[in-house]
Design an enzyme around this catalytic site. Structure first.
Site, mmCIF file in Angstrom:
data_model
loop_
_atom_site.group_PDB
_atom_site.id
_atom_site.type_symbol
_atom_site.label_atom_id
_atom_site.label_comp_id
_atom_site.label_asym_id
_atom_site.label_seq_id
_atom_site.Cartn_x
_atom_site.Cartn_y
_atom_site.Cartn_z
ATOM 1 C CB ILE A 114 -0.941 0.021 1.219
ATOM 2 C CG1 ILE A 114 -2.052 -1.015 1.033
ATOM 3 C CG2 ILE A 114 -1.553 1.405 1.417
ATOM 4 C CD1 ILE A 114 -3.048 -1.057 2.165
ATOM 5 C CD1 TRP A 161 -1.204 1.256 -6.167
ATOM 6 C CD2 TRP A 161 -1.571 3.156 -5.074
ATOM 7 N NE1 TRP A 161 -2.192 1.937 -6.838
ATOM 8 C CE2 TRP A 161 -2.434 3.107 -6.188
ATOM 9 C CE3 TRP A 161 -1.629 4.268 -4.226
ATOM 10 C CZ2 TRP A 161 -3.348 4.125 -6.475
ATOM 11 C CZ3 TRP A 161 -2.527 5.279 -4.517
ATOM 12 C CH2 TRP A 161 -3.372 5.191 -5.634
ATOM 13 C CG HIS A 162 0.556 6.158 -1.574
ATOM 14 N ND1 HIS A 162 0.242 5.005 -0.893
ATOM 15 C CD2 HIS A 162 -0.536 6.948 -1.461
ATOM 16 C CE1 HIS A 162 -0.981 5.107 -0.401
ATOM 17 N NE2 HIS A 162 -1.470 6.274 -0.724
ATOM 18 N N GLY A 163 4.109 5.559 -4.595
ATOM 19 C CA GLY A 163 5.215 6.083 -5.373
ATOM 20 C C GLY A 163 6.487 5.323 -5.083
ATOM 21 C CG PHE A 218 -0.311 8.310 -6.553
ATOM 22 C CD1 PHE A 218 -1.114 8.908 -5.626
ATOM 23 C CD2 PHE A 218 1.041 8.314 -6.362
ATOM 24 C CE1 PHE A 218 -0.570 9.492 -4.502
ATOM 25 C CE2 PHE A 218 1.596 8.904 -5.237
ATOM 26 C CZ PHE A 218 0.783 9.483 -4.305
#
Lengths: 80, 509, 312
Positions: free
Chosen positions: B343, B346-348, B509
């Site tokens: 998680i 996923w943001h970067g 994103f």
């Protein structure tokens, strides 16, 4: 074992694991219907069911159940 | 173009005019749906085709060079789905291969576009630690807009087919329209095929209650995003851009304000996207459910960025948890940690996002071992309908944990995290509470903060509803014209005090 | 559906039409800076016999002593420059309209030129339209969008001016600060700030939107030349420290102009001043700075004019 019997036994297991005597299961019951049943308790239920019936499910089976009825069918299939 | 821009307004006006006219084309149309099923089927196909056209135009505005890629993956996954379905009954192995191909392609493309440069740079840094100087440079890979969102939609499609949750669709236009759905393309929410494809399988006739609700929700999103989040960002950005010269109090305020800012920003944009979906007759997945009323971190994540966490729960956590079930609670803990690291990432592509994920995964550990996790109780109300003292204390401590995690999230680098803590403990420099802003900016940010408290309180009292915003139920607002005047007044106030910045935190994103 | 449309129209009436009605009803600042546009337009429409036309942002309004130029070179001078916030597109469009055959057009824009695609800012264009509503018809589509976007900023400013009466300080720009040539001369004798906070202006190396803006606007500049005018770029006055920090932006500008064959009248480095020559912003010269800048301009222009007479 009859599917009705399996369902009854599952109900006992659910009540025990989720710590709620008021749980009633039907073949159409889904996780959303039972408050304590979520992604984490789900695996505890699976383990408890496997232990109670002395069976082992495959990952694919576990992830494909849509409701309690599917679970009952899987248990029945394993017991034959 | 973002939803709250003039360009989008013009685009949507044109798009919607045609979209809503389609169900009325030809003979025998009208309010009684289904009166001519054949004609409706033609209209449905036309409506989905028009939607796809709108999606293409919208995406071309943002990133025309990546359109072929988007088109290519849609075709690829549609074929994967059909193949997996074709062999599903007869040849499980082959069916499984196609699904796996879908998952691997998805992961591969995400790794390439989002993380390859990061891996290259980190590897080069690692080697240079040992004294090597490899001539490796990042490839300068361009991130396709929306890749994190549409790749997730595509992967869930093939996985759900494999699990027997859905059947593959032969309707390519619908499938393409689903994956490229423009209201949710830029920042989500991530819709699941099971919930969304059936909506494309029916003709969407205009519904006044739904469209009005959608408009109201869009306005609420605009209030949260443009009035509250953007003005709070002035304060937090000022602090973060010059951390070394801030006072302790300023940094603490910025840290405590940031979760509210993120919430207003992201839930605001989600509301706008969901609202646009409603106008078009779609029920888009919910993304937020009052996360600040959570009494522990598990409850928090059930209410924050729901479409992402539920995606990772269903497709990462569940399989891992099943695989690790012989290890009892330890297995679940490991599964949770892995899920949250993902998680975070996923943001970067950055160490801070990884650390952020790890932090939240670790927060679950005491919860899970203590068993407190599994006992869910209803929120108790104390005096004046406010939460009870113990619940309020739990909410406050959860909020603090979240604020702490967001320091890691917000910091530009790991060093930046250290800078923040240094500033908190040894904060000197500027006099407290100035943040390096002008007096006027401080007043506006302060007002935004007060209004945000008000908004949260309002949400507490309306927490049973999907969202709280509506004209007050006073007699003066009974006539429709008066309610519209109220909404217009709100809009004018927001526009007068909105800042000029227009980028969302989750945009890239 | 009909109810929905009427609802939307009603919302549009309340949220957009009413604010504009309020904007036109509420009084405008009688001595507002942008009001000077009318006066400058009049100046530019006067008789022309080979004159110097200065166009651009506030840096040119604040940097030039047109009278000095007129006395030295014997040519009429008109300074139409007002505010860079009106946007590259608008300013050059106006210069195209104002210029007459034989004019020497000196264009002076700051380092932000072309950012955002050349449209103006919401704090300038709508305010200009408030003073001169007839200008609305002349605006490019991009600037029309700016007017729409700037509705609420304008409304807020007018309401605030109505409620809070602020007397103008020596540093507030006024319409009455301009002289009869179009130069802002009130600041020639006003006290300077002393130290000015330097700015860092950056430009992204691959800014296609900006390059396309330059293509469009430089095409207009070619049209001015085609009319029979000479066009040069006046380098903007820049504070030394700001120039150091913003080298990339300055180089980008020079490159873009050069790409379209438009020359600087004199090099940027001749317009880089220390704080003692500046008024209150990194690009506004004070009285002393004005004198120095104007002398450099005169020298460069007389040389260029001689050279050009040989070339053309």
């Amino acid at each position: 074992m009859e599917k009705v019997e399996i369902l009854k036994q599952l109900e006992t297991i659910f009540r025990d694991v989720l710590d709620n005597e008021g749980i009633v299961l039907t073949p159409q019951t889904v996780a959303d219907d039972v408050e304590e049943w979520d992604s984490l308790t789900h695996i505890q239920l699976v383990v408890a069911v496997e232990k109670a019936f002395g069976i082992r499910f495959s990952s694919k089976e576990i992830l494909s159940w849509a409701n309690v009825g599917d679970l009952v069918d899987s248990v029945a299939a394993k017991l034959c | 173009m973002t939803v709250n821009s003039l360009e989008f307004l013009l685009f949507f006006a044109v798009f919607f005019a045609v979209y809503s006219a389609i169900p009325c084309l030809g003979r025998k149309c009208g309010a009684r749906a289904g009166i001519d099923a054949d004609a409706d089927e033609v209209r449905r196909k036309l409506q989905n085709l028009w939607l796809l056209a709108g999606n293409i135009v919208f995406y071309a505005f943002a990133e025309p060079r990546m359109l072929p890629l988007l088109g290519g993956v849609i075709v690829l996954y549609w074929l994967f789905g059909l193949a997996a379905g074709r062999f599903g009954g007869s040849n499980e192995r082959v069916a499984g291969l196609f699904s796996a191909a879908g998952v691997v392609s998805g992961i591969g493309s995400l790794l390439y576009f989002k993380y390859l440069d990061f891996f290259i740079e980190s590897f080069a840094d690692l080697l240079s630690l040992f004294g090597f100087r490899p001539g490796m440079h990042a490839l300068g890979i361009v991130l396709p807009v929306g890749v994190s969102f549409f790749v997730f939609k595509l992967m869930s499609y093939v996985i759900d087919i494999r699990r027997g949750v859905i059947a593959p669709t032969r309707d390519f236009i619908s499938f393409a329209a689903y994956v490229s759905f423009f209201p949710t393309m830029l920042s989500g929410p991530i819709d699941r095929p099971k919930a969304f494809l059936p909506q494309l399988a029916t003709l969407r006739r205009f519904s006044l209650p739904m469209a009005s609700d959608g408009c109201r929700q869009i306005l609420w999103g605009i209030v949260k995003k443009m009035l509250l989040a953007d003005n709070l960002a002035v304060l937090t950005d000022a602090c973060w851009s010059d951390m070394a010269s801030q006072s302790t109090v300023s940094v603490l305020i910025a840290v405590l304000v940031y979760p509210v800012q993120m919430y207003m920003d992201f839930s605001g944009y989600s509301d706008m996207a969901i609202g646009v979906g409603k106008i078009l007759g779609f029920r888009v997945a919910r993304n937020f459910s009052y996360p600040f009323f959570a009494r522990n971190i598990a409850e928090y994540w059930r209410g924050w960025h729901i479409s992402l966490t539920s995606w990772l729960t269903d497709y990462v956590f569940m399989p891992l948890n099943v695989r690790f079930r012989d290890w009892g609670t330890h297995g679940s803990v490991l599964a949770i940690i892995i899920t949250f690291v993902l998680i975070g990432m996923w943001h970067g592509a950055s160490w801070t996002f990884l650390l952020f994920g790890l932090y939240h995964g670790l927060l679950y550990v005491p919860l899970m071992y203590s068993g407190a996790f599994f006992r869910k109780s209803k929120l108790k109300e104390g005096r004046f309908g406010l939460p009870s003292a113990s619940d309020a204390a739990k909410m406050a401590s959860t909020y603090l944990l979240v604020a702490l995690g967001l320091i890691i999230f917000r910091a530009p680098s790991l060093a930046g995290v250290a800078d923040c803590f240094t500033a908190i403990f040894t904060g000197a420099g500027r006099p407290p509470l100035t943040f390096g802003l002008t007096g006027r900016e401080l007043v506006i940010s302060g007002a935004a903060l007060l209004l945000s408290f008000g908004a949260v309180a309002w949400e507490w009292y309306g927490r049973k509803k999907e969202y709280v915003f509506a004209a007050p139920s006073w007699r003066i607002f009974r006539p429709r014209a008066m309610r519209i005047a109220f909404y217009a007044a709100v809009f004018i106030v927001v526009m007068m005090f909105a800042t000029n910045s227009n980028e969302f935190i989750y945009f890239s994103f | 559906m009909k109810k929905f449309i009427t609802g939307l129209l009603l919302f549009f009436l309340f949220a957009f039409i009413l604010p504009w009605a309020a904007i036109f009803i509420l009084p405008s600042d009688p001595d507002g800076y942008l009001k000077a546009y009318g006066m400058k337009k009049e100046l530019a429409s006067g008789p022309s016999d080979g004159r110097i036309l200065i166009a651009g942002g506030s840096n040119a309004a604040f940097a030039v002593n047109s009278r000095m130029i007129q006395d030295s070179l014997g040519l009429d001078v008109v300074n139409t420059s007002l505010h860079a916030g009106l946007g590259f597109d608008f300013i050059v469009r106006e210069a195209l309209e104002d210029s007459r055959p034989g004019d020497i057009v000196l264009l002076s824009m700051g380092l932000f030129t072309g950012a955002g695609g050349g449209v103006g800012e919401t704090t300038s264009i709508p305010f200009l339209v408030d003073y001169y509503p007839e200008k609305l018809a002349d605006l490019s589509p991009g600037n029309m969008g700016i007017v729409i976007k700037g509705t609420y900023v304008l409304l807020k400013t007018k309401i605030k001016d109505l409620l809070v009466h602020k007397s103008k300080s020596g540093w507030d720009y006024r319409c009455s600060g301009f002289n009869s040539y179009g130069d802002e001369e009130a600041h020639w004798t006003a006290p300077s700030a002393g130290h000015i906070e330097p700015q860092t202006i950056t430009v992204s190396p691959d800014d296609r939107k900006r390059e396309r803006c330059f293509d469009r606007v430089c095409a207009m500049i070619s049209q001015i030349e085609a009319k029979g005018c000479q066009v040069w770029i006046l380098p903007p006055v820049l504070q030394e420290e700001t120039y150091e920090k913003s080298r990339d932006a300055a180089v980008f500008l020079e490159k873009e102009y050069a790409r379209h064959g438009i020359c600087y009248l004199f090099p940027q480095s001749d317009a880089v001043f220390g704080d003692e020559l500046l008024f209150n912003r990194p690009e506004h010269a004070n009285g002393k700075g004005v004198a120095l800048y104007t002398r450099r301009l005169i020298r460069a222009l007389s040389t260029a004019c001689c050279r050009d007479q040989q070339e053309h």
